[in-house]
Design an enzyme around this catalytic site. Structure first.
Site, PDB file in Angstrom:
ATOM      1  N   TYR A  24       0.838  -1.199   0.000  1.00 31.51           N
ATOM      2  CA  TYR A  24       0.000   0.000   0.000  1.00 31.51           C
ATOM      3  C   TYR A  24       0.879   1.259   0.000  1.00 31.51           C
ATOM      4  O   TYR A  24       0.987   1.946  -0.978  1.00 31.51           O
ATOM      5  CB  TYR A  24      -0.954   0.001   1.196  1.00 31.51           C
ATOM      6  CG  TYR A  24      -1.947   1.141   1.152  1.00 31.51           C
ATOM      7  CD1 TYR A  24      -3.069   1.059   0.345  1.00 31.51           C
ATOM      8  CD2 TYR A  24      -1.740   2.298   1.897  1.00 31.51           C
ATOM      9  CE1 TYR A  24      -3.979   2.116   0.272  1.00 31.51           C
ATOM     10  CE2 TYR A  24      -2.648   3.354   1.840  1.00 31.51           C
ATOM     11  CZ  TYR A  24      -3.759   3.255   1.028  1.00 31.51           C
ATOM     12  OH  TYR A  24      -4.650   4.307   0.957  1.00 31.51           O
TER      13      TYR A  24
ATOM     14  N   SER B 231      -6.375   0.823  -4.306  1.00 26.67           N
ATOM     15  CA  SER B 231      -6.478   2.268  -4.137  1.00 26.67           C
ATOM     16  C   SER B 231      -5.099   2.906  -4.307  1.00 26.67           C
ATOM     17  O   SER B 231      -4.513   2.844  -5.385  1.00 26.67           O
ATOM     18  CB  SER B 231      -7.118   2.588  -2.788  1.00 26.67           C
ATOM     19  OG  SER B 231      -7.539   3.925  -2.734  1.00 26.67           O
TER      20      SER B 231
ATOM     21  N   ASP C 100     -17.828   3.434  -7.758  1.00 28.78           N
ATOM     22  CA  ASP C 100     -16.696   3.899  -6.958  1.00 28.78           C
ATOM     23  C   ASP C 100     -16.645   5.417  -7.048  1.00 28.78           C
ATOM     24  O   ASP C 100     -16.153   5.978  -8.027  1.00 28.78           O
ATOM     25  CB  ASP C 100     -15.388   3.288  -7.464  1.00 28.78           C
ATOM     26  CG  ASP C 100     -14.222   3.571  -6.525  1.00 28.78           C
ATOM     27  OD1 ASP C 100     -14.363   4.465  -5.659  1.00 28.78           O
ATOM     28  OD2 ASP C 100     -13.179   2.906  -6.645  1.00 28.78           O
TER      29      ASP C 100
ATOM     30  N   HIS D 178     -15.841   1.424  -3.888  1.00 32.76           N
ATOM     31  CA  HIS D 178     -14.411   1.377  -3.610  1.00 32.76           C
ATOM     32  C   HIS D 178     -14.025   0.145  -2.795  1.00 32.76           C
ATOM     33  O   HIS D 178     -12.847  -0.178  -2.688  1.00 32.76           O
ATOM     34  CB  HIS D 178     -13.999   2.653  -2.871  1.00 32.76           C
ATOM     35  CG  HIS D 178     -12.536   2.913  -2.902  1.00 32.76           C
ATOM     36  ND1 HIS D 178     -11.836   3.112  -4.079  1.00 32.76           N
ATOM     37  CD2 HIS D 178     -11.608   3.009  -1.906  1.00 32.76           C
ATOM     38  CE1 HIS D 178     -10.561   3.328  -3.807  1.00 32.76           C
ATOM     39  NE2 HIS D 178     -10.393   3.258  -2.502  1.00 32.76           N
TER      40      HIS D 178
END
Length: 733
Positions: A490, A571, A661, A703
């Site tokens: 991430y 993301s 999203d 999302h």
């Protein structure tokens, strides 16, 4: 190395649907000419966009039909996921509340019981609100004395929430309905007459869209107070700031009910302004604001964005906060509202570990959790002095869902790890030596943790920074470079990736021979604010260097090889995956990029994207444009064989997005998809790019939050079935 870049992708050549290129769309950023030929894909309502999506969905479905292991994955994940799961219970007004899923229910159900040994009753079951499970209970708050439940419903994965109210005693709904709520909590006043919440202005007549499909920028967040039993039009506007349209607010009523706290955030940076209002000093109460047409009279305790402040507790005017003010690894500090300039440390910053959370419990104690090399530590300390009272032993894993209040001697603590499905502990702090007793424990039939091993290694990045990485694998494997490997990351927004249980990942490890890894790269919060800052703004490239270093470690140490190394992220992690495959396409055999931020020059123009400039920067500023253009996935797709002179190609790629999203709008993935398919595949005769480039575009999903169980299972089967196919993996029982 180049010869290893080609995967075993068996779908080639794919007939990619042609996508119109509009070469007339040109932007100039500080004198630099940037083409944007797929700008038209930013309009989700356009017929041409819908046709493009339909053709891509058809192409992806034709690919997935050839993934032999997909159905086996779906069946096995479904079988193992069919076990009871519980969230940590919390107490309000003598009742206990908790969320529970019996196994394969689309959404978790909220339950209530009058005592822990009394009969359990269903309080709110969102599964009854839609046939396909796409209505989710994403927000809930029980009033101080447990009389009312206010809850927020989201449809199709959107961030938009509709708030409703229910009486707890007889489960009867109240007439209240609050719309256009987003990025909000629900905070009840002590008298239970109503609650604070946050919303955006309703769209103008004729501009309404299916909530979740719009792309318009979110501006003018507002704080309201709602009185029970009244129409939303009667709600009191408590705070707004037209001069700062991008500010985002949060409210919290202190545990004693005397104060309303107002948190003001400028972006996603861990910093906030902090205002307060003494509700007990309002001459006519909150009702008086309505007829006086005034906002709530907040006093400014902190009026800058230099640090983060999180309320822990207060005794009258003396407040304790968790803060990173002068303490990048956080500390507990106290201030008296009567002397707002005088702050004192209660629990100073640790030399190494990060103070993750603090909960005031058992009258005058505080339960704190630390993160030490990405592993949790639990302690009980004195709330007044910070003195250590007790250690609460936990295994290597993640502490989550702590619930307890100052009037409670019992606290509940949730725990999970890579090999622990979930344990909820109950701890009585009134005893001389508190003991962690198992209150609820999840069990997965057919899963045996003794068959697996977990280790943590430290990888040297490009600049020699030590990057922690967890590795999960079957015991007694031979490190001969032959194993498929899934590397997840991430690296942003101060978010830490800590150990957690995943049925899906264990199926990959058990039945497809995967080694699973999490790289704790810079940009996250694993080592506090300095670690976060080291992977943001001008230093964002550190995130990609760290992730690439982790991948190279796995190859050089015999865990895997590039053909069998799959990278995955969601993301900001989707951005990570896309940027890394642009920079090192030779290093990966498969890439799975979920709902990624792919257009780094225009992300701030859509929905809540403007809040991310605190981590990324903004293309409207010349210096920051020069950072962004160097790694923006959309603007760095290049033919690798032209750079290397060898038949190097991109890894087999699946971009994942969803039609609702409204956090990272689908245009990010759609524009990157069209660009990759054109540049690498259709713009050149006999292109060396034979590895597939496809997108999985989910309908009635957003999302990620609130996604029903079946959709999660189907998506996992699709993406890992694809990975298994392109990496030449076969099922083993």
């Amino acid at each position: 190395m180049g010869s290893l870049a080609a995967s075993l992708d068996a779908f080639s050549p794919l007939g990619y649907p042609p996508a119109r290129r509009d070469d007339s769309v040109i932007d100039y950023y500080h004198g630099v000419r940037i083409a944007d030929p797929y700008r038209w894909l930013e309009d989700p309502e356009a017929t041409e966009v819908k046709e493009f999506v339909e053709k891509q969905v058809a192409l992806t479905n034709s690919v997935l039909e050839k993934c032999e292991e997909r159905d086996k994955l779906r069946r096995r994940i479904t079988a193992l996921l069919d076990h009871p799961r519980y969230d940590t219970p919390f107490k309000r007004g003598g009742n206990y509340f908790y969320f529970h899923n019996s196994g394969l229910q689309a959404q978790n159900i909220l339950y209530v019981q009058k005592d822990l040994d009394k009969e359990v009753e269903v309080l709110m079951d969102p599964n009854k609100l839609s046939d396909d499970g796409t209505v989710a209970l994403t927000l809930s708050s029980v009033s101080k004395d447990g009389k009312y439940l206010a809850y927020g419903l989201s449809r199709s994965g959107s961030d938009w929430v509709t708030i409703k109210v229910m009486r707890v005693e007889d489960k009867q709904p109240e007439p209240d309905t609050l719309s256009w709520v987003k990025f909000s909590s629900i905070s009840w006043t002590k008298d239970e007459k109503g609650f604070f919440y946050c919303r955006y202005p309703a769209p103008k007549k004729g501009h309404e869209l299916d909530a979740g499909t719009e792309t318009n920028i979110n501006l003018n967040h507002e704080v309201y107070y709602h009185f029970l039993g009244t129409d939303q039009s009667m709600d009191i506007l408590c705070w707004t700031d037209p001069e700062h349209q991008k500010y985002i607010y949060g409210t919290y009523v202190t545990d004693d009910g005397k104060y309303a706290l107002l948190y003001i955030e400028e972006g996603c940076d861990p910093s906030n302004k902090l205002y307060y209002c003494n509700l007990s000093m309002l001459p006519h109460g909150l009702e008086g604001l309505e007829w006086r047409n005034e906002m709530l009279p907040f006093d400014k305790l902190v009026d800058n964005f230099t640090a983060r402040y999180i309320y822990v507790s207060n005794d009258h005017t003396k407040f304790t906060f968790l803060t990173n003010k002068g303490a990048p690894r956080y500390k507990l500090a106290r201030v008296d509202l009567n002397e707002p300039e005088l702050w004192t440390d209660v629990l100073p910053e640790d030399d190494k570990d990060v103070l993750e959370s603090a909960y005031a419990v058992n009258n005058n104690q505080v339960l704190v959790s630390y993160l030490s090399d990405v592993k949790y530590i639990l302690q009980i300390r004195d709330l007044e002095t910070g003195v250590l009272l007790h250690w609460l032993p936990v295994d290597i894993g993640t502490v989550y869902g702590i619930s307890g209040r100052r009037e409670d001697s019992d606290v509940f603590i949730g725990f999970t790890s890579f090999l622990t499905p979930g344990i909820i502990y109950k701890c009585n702090l009134a005893t001389e030596v508190p003991e962690m007793k198992i209150f609820q424990e999840a069990s997965v039939p057919g899963f045996y943790c003794k068959d697996f091993e977990v280790k943590q290694v430290f990888v040297s990045s490009k600049d020699e920074t030590r990057i922690p990485m967890f590795i999960v694998f079957k015991k007694n494997i031979e490190l001969n470079g032959s194993h498929p490997c899934l590397l997840y990351g991430y690296g942003g927004f101060n978010i830490s990736l800590t150990p957690s249980f995943s049925v899906t990942r264990l199926v990959l490890t058990s039945n497809l021979g995967f080694i699973f890894c999490i790289a704790n790269i810079r940009g996250g919060g694993e080592y506090g604010e300095e670690w976060h800052k080291a992977g943001s703004l001008s230093k964002k490239q550190n995130c990609f260097d760290d992730f690439i270093a982790a991948a190279e470690f796995l190859v050089s140490n015999g865990y895997t090889n590039p053909k069998r190394l799959c990278i995955e992220g969601r993301s900001n992690g989707g951005l990570l995956v896309a940027a890394c495959m642009n920079q090192r396409p030779d290093l990966f055999g498969c890439a799975l990029a979920h709902v990624g931020v792919m257009d780094m020059l225009r992300f701030h123009k859509f929905t809540i994207g403007h809040a991310w400039t605190s981590d990324f920067g903004c293309s409207e500023k010349e210096e920051e444009f020069n950072w962004l253009i160097k790694y923006s996935p959309l603007h760095n797709v290049k033919r690798p064989w032209e750079q290397s002179g060898s038949p190097l190609q991109y890894p087999s790629t699946m971009l994942l997005t969803a039609d609702h999203d409204d956090r990272v709008v689908p245009a990010h993935s759609l524009k990157l998809l069209a660009t990759m398919q054109y540049v690498l595949c259709t713009s050149i005769t006999n292109s060396p790019q034979t590895n597939s480039i496809i997108a999985r575009i989910e309908c009635k999903a957003g999302h990620g939050a609130g996604r029903p169980t079946k959709k999660m299972i189907d998506e996992a089967a699709d993406r890992y079935g694809f990975a298994a196919k392109v990496m030449g993996l076969t099922w083993t029982d």
